[in-house]
Design an enzyme around this catalytic site. Sequence first.
Site, PDB file in Angstrom:
ATOM      1  N   SER A 249       0.840  -1.190   0.000  1.00 48.02           N
ATOM      2  CA  SER A 249       0.000   0.000   0.000  1.00 48.02           C
ATOM      3  C   SER A 249       0.873   1.237   0.000  1.00 48.02           C
ATOM      4  CB  SER A 249      -0.911   0.012   1.238  1.00 48.02           C
ATOM      5  OG  SER A 249      -0.137   0.103   2.423  1.00 48.02           O
ATOM      6  N   LYS A 250       0.231   2.407   0.005  1.00 46.84           N
ATOM      7  CA  LYS A 250       0.968   3.670  -0.059  1.00 46.84           C
ATOM      8  C   LYS A 250       1.915   3.844   1.116  1.00 46.84           C
ATOM      9  CE  LYS A 250      -2.485   6.241  -2.721  1.00 46.84           C
ATOM     10  NZ  LYS A 250      -3.401   7.406  -2.739  1.00 46.84           N
ATOM     11  N   ARG A 251       1.572   3.245   2.248  1.00 44.36           N
ATOM     12  CA  ARG A 251       2.442   3.440   3.414  1.00 44.36           C
ATOM     13  C   ARG A 251       3.786   2.748   3.256  1.00 44.36           C
ATOM     14  NH1 ARG A 251       2.013  -1.100   6.745  1.00 44.36           N
ATOM     15  NH2 ARG A 251       0.314  -2.501   6.190  1.00 44.36           N
ATOM     16  N   GLY A 253       5.584   3.250   0.705  1.00 44.54           N
ATOM     17  CA  GLY A 253       6.342   4.096  -0.216  1.00 44.54           C
ATOM     18  C   GLY A 253       5.590   4.246  -1.516  1.00 44.54           C
TER      19      GLY A 253
END
Length: 476
Positions: A249-251, A253
């Site tokens: 996911s975006k967390r 990177g």
Amino acid sequence: MTAPQTRPVRTRFAPSPTGFLHLGGARTALFSWAYARHFNGCFVLRIEDTDVARSTPEAVQAILDAMQWLELQADEGPFYQMQRMGRYREVIGQMLDQGTAYHCWSTPAEVEAMRTRARALGTKPRYDGTWRPEPGKTLPPIPAGVQPVVRFRSPLEGVTAWDDLVKGPIRFDNAELDDLVIARADGTPTYNFCVVVDDWDMEITHVIRGDDHVNNTPRQINILRALGAELPIYGHVPMILGPDGEKLSKRHGAVSVMEYERMGYLPEAMVNYLARLGWSHGDDELFTREQFVAWFDPRNLSRSPAQWDPRKLNWVNAHTLRTLRPEDLARQVAPRIERLGGTCGQVDLPAIMALLCDRAETLEDLAQAALLFCEIEPPVDSALRSEVLDAQALERLEAFREQASALPEWTSAALDALIKACLKQWGIKMPQLAIPLRVAITGRRQTPAIGAVLALLGRDTVLQRLSAQRDQNGRR
């Protein structure tokens, strides 16, 4: 390996333009593309843009840009589902005539009540078939003012099974599958129906996609059978996990493919790394695109989720950087240098790339490092200069400047020889001269080999910056 049956191989990649192309989607596209290329087949690009509320032209362009950057050229397409609405309605009309689909006037609230009752009884929550025509069955009166949906008449008995390219045999009891909606009350067809018609019309022979679609596959197979269509061969690839073992996911990177382009990764490296996320050819870690196509065998696709490792991607990218000619690197890095405020007009950029590439992992690393040679003025760090450029260091720099100005040749070898001679003459170690030279000329404590740096900066620049140190010291 799994070879084509009786039809020429035709694969497809069918993203929804509701956001950027993420890494999992890019890997799916890569595997579908490679399968088609391996068998000299056809790779089709299809944009599934029926989610009007979330699909945007910007997202479509982001997908096309990412496919172009990865050099995954489609042989046909892009096709857009919104441009095929007439065809979907035509097929729905045929299914209604043939009795493989039917109108359903149950409202969403009524369907939810059916599901609630099923949960209370401990059975699977589902539509109960109120409007499903059966021999001898009396249907309820059609309610006034309610627009019906169209439901697929799913088989009630038996199993739907297939031999998955990746996961092996998979089977679903048809009793677990309710009559899904294939057209909403406003007439727009639903995802599972559009996919089926597209795969049928485009004669897709092999569907390689993420395993989040496994539950859709029995429904799609049953619709294809109802249409009398030949079934494609399905392969469902496990998801990509982040370094922590959780869903990527975006967390974790950047997950947009084009974000990696912005960060300076090479498409060749990204293809190499994505290919190894869930596929292998022995112990080979590094290979060309051509080798990947020649070796690609879906039997070597892993049934387990792959794990994203940024360090491994950096290693692959660094290796790929070093396989490029300095001239090619210079062409790709020059725009990045200029975006950082540097100028490339007066420097030998290929020579700079040759010096720096062994220390870099990305094109952006190279651009940042090349500012050493491409900045009009070196950065000023007063604290660093005060620490390093004391009176003795400045005296040595002036002596070095005088000797350097007399060099007949301004080359790395000549400068290295001069530095060694100065060290011997003054009885000092390399850091005692090299660090002041670096700070005075580049504003940095660390650089590549100082002789090579001075050679690339050029005689005029080096002597001018050393003279500026002398003059500045004289004004103190």
